[in-house]
Design an enzyme around this catalytic site. Structure first.
Site, PDB file in Angstrom:
ATOM      1  N   ASP A   1     -12.305  -6.358  -1.984  1.00 43.66           N
ATOM      2  CA  ASP A   1     -12.944  -6.550  -0.458  1.00 43.66           C
ATOM      3  C   ASP A   1     -13.971  -7.150  -0.615  1.00 43.66           C
ATOM      4  O   ASP A   1     -13.439  -8.071   1.269  1.00 43.66           O
ATOM      5  CB  ASP A   1     -13.035  -4.843  -0.297  1.00 43.66           C
ATOM      6  CG  ASP A   1     -12.420  -4.140   0.255  1.00 43.66           C
ATOM      7  OD1 ASP A   1     -11.791  -4.679   0.149  1.00 43.66           O
ATOM      8  OD2 ASP A   1     -13.014  -2.821   0.298  1.00 43.66           O
TER       9      ASP A   1
ATOM     10  N   ARG B   1       0.857  -0.884  -0.047  1.00 46.17           N
ATOM     11  CA  ARG B   1      -0.328  -0.099  -0.338  1.00 46.17           C
ATOM     12  C   ARG B   1       0.731   1.023   0.220  1.00 46.17           C
ATOM     13  O   ARG B   1       0.109   2.414   1.231  1.00 46.17           O
ATOM     14  CB  ARG B   1      -0.801  -0.337   1.169  1.00 46.17           C
ATOM     15  CG  ARG B   1      -2.020  -1.232   0.998  1.00 46.17           C
ATOM     16  CD  ARG B   1      -3.293  -1.257   2.568  1.00 46.17           C
ATOM     17  NE  ARG B   1      -4.127  -0.006   1.455  1.00 46.17           N
ATOM     18  CZ  ARG B   1      -5.171   0.025   2.405  1.00 46.17           C
ATOM     19  NH1 ARG B   1      -5.655  -1.065   3.465  1.00 46.17           N
ATOM     20  NH2 ARG B   1      -6.429  -0.048   1.693  1.00 46.17           N
TER      21      ARG B   1
HETATM   22  C1  UD1 Z   1      -9.599   1.867  -0.589  1.00 45.23           C
HETATM   23  C2  UD1 Z   1     -10.501   1.192   0.007  1.00 45.23           C
HETATM   24  C3  UD1 Z   1     -10.598  -0.187   0.182  1.00 45.23           C
HETATM   25  C4  UD1 Z   1     -10.461  -1.481  -0.888  1.00 45.23           C
HETATM   26  C5  UD1 Z   1      -9.432  -0.505  -2.001  1.00 45.23           C
HETATM   27  C6  UD1 Z   1     -10.039  -1.149  -3.550  1.00 45.23           C
HETATM   28  C7  UD1 Z   1     -11.120   2.875   1.678  1.00 45.23           C
HETATM   29  C8  UD1 Z   1     -10.668   3.348   3.215  1.00 45.23           C
HETATM   30  N1  UD1 Z   1     -10.675   1.766   1.469  1.00 45.23           N
HETATM   31  O1  UD1 Z   1      -7.983   1.474  -0.993  1.00 45.23           O
HETATM   32  O2  UD1 Z   1     -10.859  -0.963   1.059  1.00 45.23           O
HETATM   33  O3  UD1 Z   1      -9.906  -2.394  -0.821  1.00 45.23           O
HETATM   34  O4  UD1 Z   1     -10.336   0.788  -2.317  1.00 45.23           O
HETATM   35  O5  UD1 Z   1     -11.156  -1.056  -3.699  1.00 45.23           O
HETATM   36  O6  UD1 Z   1     -11.973   3.452   0.917  1.00 45.23           O
HETATM   37  N2  UD1 Z   1      -1.178   1.834  -4.437  1.00 45.23           N
HETATM   38  C9  UD1 Z   1       0.055   2.427  -5.643  1.00 45.23           C
HETATM   39  N3  UD1 Z   1      -0.303   3.496  -5.380  1.00 45.23           N
HETATM   40  C10 UD1 Z   1      -0.513   4.667  -4.577  1.00 45.23           C
HETATM   41  C11 UD1 Z   1      -1.713   3.671  -4.205  1.00 45.23           C
HETATM   42  C12 UD1 Z   1      -2.916   3.086  -4.371  1.00 45.23           C
HETATM   43  O7  UD1 Z   1       0.458   1.319  -5.657  1.00 45.23           O
HETATM   44  O8  UD1 Z   1      -0.093   5.847  -4.546  1.00 45.23           O
HETATM   45  C13 UD1 Z   1      -2.294   0.530  -5.080  1.00 45.23           C
HETATM   46  C14 UD1 Z   1      -2.019  -0.880  -3.764  1.00 45.23           C
HETATM   47  O9  UD1 Z   1      -1.383  -0.874  -3.334  1.00 45.23           O
HETATM   48  C15 UD1 Z   1      -2.817  -1.472  -3.964  1.00 45.23           C
HETATM   49  C16 UD1 Z   1      -3.751  -0.547  -5.779  1.00 45.23           C
HETATM   50  O10 UD1 Z   1      -2.837   0.004  -5.715  1.00 45.23           O
HETATM   51  O11 UD1 Z   1      -2.507  -2.055  -4.613  1.00 45.23           O
HETATM   52  C17 UD1 Z   1      -5.220   0.063  -5.081  1.00 45.23           C
HETATM   53  O12 UD1 Z   1      -5.309   0.580  -4.044  1.00 45.23           O
HETATM   54  P1  UD1 Z   1      -6.502   1.940  -3.733  1.00 45.23           P
HETATM   55  O13 UD1 Z   1      -6.300   1.866  -4.642  1.00 45.23           O
HETATM   56  O14 UD1 Z   1      -5.714   3.099  -3.562  1.00 45.23           O
HETATM   57  O15 UD1 Z   1      -7.010   1.649  -2.175  1.00 45.23           O
HETATM   58  P2  UD1 Z   1      -7.253   2.551  -0.780  1.00 45.23           P
HETATM   59  O16 UD1 Z   1      -7.991   3.256  -1.136  1.00 45.23           O
HETATM   60  O17 UD1 Z   1      -5.914   1.681  -0.081  1.00 45.23           O
END
Ligand code: UD1
Length: 435
Positions: free
Chosen positions: A324, A121
């Site tokens: 999820d 993450r």
């Molecule tokens: C949100 C949800 C979580 C859900 C996820 C995906 C909330 C509070 N949480 O988490 O329940 O499982 O969306 O639907 O709303 N990534 C990167 N760099 C970044 C950001 C993300 O590489 O800067 C990657 C993450 O590691 C992951 C993927 O992108 O592998 C998805 O992450 P993201 O869509 O950002 O999920 P969250 O917002 O953390």
């Protein structure tokens, strides 16, 4: 440690009204910092993540009241811009206060979130995007991502390598941003930072999750000018959000959990406030042999026999099958008729539930991002919730196992489910809580 005991073999039967959305309310609470006037949120879920978010907001100087499921926030006297580690370690979505604080007072200091139980993450997309909006962000311990070898770490725990992020938004402006991946959190952080900025901000390949629409709707009701068309978001900046009363929608992941619980137990469940955003799950449940009847807000689902395992399911950003719900689905497949493969494309560490399901007799082989699950009769055991959704998945496995199972580590589950035991009992399950 809190635990839950569940007697298996009883088909669920009953009606339920679903709690407000966790992933909807967290960015909306961060957005309540922006602008003027009180914000009143109805149907705000009583869960651990909301409790911790409200604590962060109080420490920032917000006045916060809760009466039942109604939360009121007045952020007019917020001057504080430092979020302490103590709060941020418990809740990973504290990173949304980066965009909100930059939008409100042009400064933010907060701990850099570390890896967690479901994956590394990183927040590179958040930081790149905010930099494109002109924010100057310094990262202590830059590039220190390391896998934490402790598999039992709390999902929300900040790893030892993390330092603080210091951001200055004095010279921020609208910008054209293209995300490399439709990150939900990065899209939300951009919206939070851009609403009050001069100029227009365009986000390409933005996340399309329904929670993004809820955030835009909430801010637009407060006077913002945000439009989303598929994966393109346009924000006409320079508005000062005003007071609002807003009702949170039902949580689609909690809804999905209870539909899958019906499938696991061969039961029938009526959802009284169906959130309408689960097409990928409904399609799958029909393929698995379930019957669905929908009328306005209500959805009736029944699985009269053992579910047929779908051959292949993969997780994807919305409108794909939600990551999820991957663990709860795995629990259903563990007891289903036939074998199927689940491919996890969003979080790399989301098969931790498999090890606990195997302790209940499940036949699961993991190969990289794929899990092959061969359905069989599950047996009761004492298992431990590995994370929020994994804990709920173990409850689904217990519903279909022989005998009484014990699930420990329910604190995880309380971060996102108001009261899993109450809800399952309402649906006819035999469930007890233990401390
Ligand atoms: C949100 C949800 C979580 C859900 C996820 C995906 C909330 C509070 N949480 O988490 O329940 O499982 O969306 O639907 O709303 N990534 C990167 N760099 C970044 C950001 C993300 O590489 O800067 C990657 C993450 O590691 C992951 C993927 O992108 O592998 C998805 O992450 P993201 O869509 O950002 O999920 P969250 O917002 O953390």
């Amino acid at each position: 440690m809190k635990s839950l005991k569940i007697k298996g073999g009883i088909p669920l039967k009953g009606e339920i009204c679903i709690q407000g959305s966790k992933n909807g309310v967290l960015p909306i609470l961060a957005a309540s910092l922006l602008g003027e006037g009180p914000v009143v949120l109805e149907n705000c879920p009583v869960i651990g993540d909301v409790k911790d978010t409200l604590q962060i907001m109080k420490k920032l100087g917000c006045t916060v009241w809760r009466e039942g499921d109604v939360v009121s926030v007045d952020a007019s006297s917020v001057r504080e811009f430092v979020i302490e580690k103590e709060e941020a370690v418990r809740i990973r979505s504290s990173v949304l206060f980066l965009g909100a604080l930059l939008g409100k007072i042009k400064k933010a200091v907060l701990p850099q979130p570390g890896g967690c139980a479901i994956g590394m993450r990183p927040i590179d997309l958040h930081l790149e995007s905010l930099r494109q909006l002109g924010a100057v962000i310094e990262e202590e311990n830059e590039g220190s991502w390391k896998e934490n070898p402790n598999q039992d770490q709390r999902e929300t725990q900040v790893s030892a390598q993390t330092g603080m992020l210091t951001a200055d938004g004095t010279h921020m402006h609208g910008a054209h941003i293209r995300l490399r991946f439709p990150s939900v959190g990065a899209t939300e952080n951009i919206i939070l930072a851009a609403v009050m900025l001069p100029g227009e901000t365009i986000v390409e390949q933005a996340a399309r999750e329904p929670e993004i629409d809820q955030l835009c709707e909430f801010l637009n009701l407060r006077g913002a000018k945000i439009k989303r068309e598929k994966d393109l978001i346009r924000i006409k900046g320079g508005t000062v959000p005003g007071p609002v009363r807003y009702r949170m929608k039902a949580d689609r992941i909690v809804t999905g959990t209870y539909l899958l619980a019906a499938a696991a137990s061969r039961g029938t469940v009526m959802i009284r406030n169906f959130p309408q955003e689960l097409d990928a799950l409904l399609y799958l449940l029909e393929k698995m042999g379930g019957d669905i009847y929908q009328e306005e807000q209500k959805l009736l689902f029944s699985m009269p026999h053992r579910a047929h395992a779908p051959a292949f399911v993969e997780t994807a950003p919305y409108p794909g099958f939600p990551t999820d719900l991957q663990s709860p689905l795995m629990a259903v497949l563990a007891g289903a008729d036939g074998a199927g493969v689940i491919k996890e494309n969003v979080f790399e560490n989301r098969f931790r539930t498999a090890g606990q399901l195997v302790r209940m007799g499940a036949q699961i082989e993991i190969d990289g991002s794929c899990a092959r699950v061969t359905g069989c009769k599950l047996c009761s055991n004492t298992v431990k919730a590995p994370d929020l959704r994994g804990g709920a998945a173990l409850a689904l496995a217990a519903l279909q196992a022989d005998g009484v199972s014990t699930i420990t580590g329910m604190e995880y589950v309380e971060r996102g489910y108001e009261d899993l035991a109450r809800d399952l009992r309402m649906l006819g399950a035999q469930v007890w809580e233990e401390r």
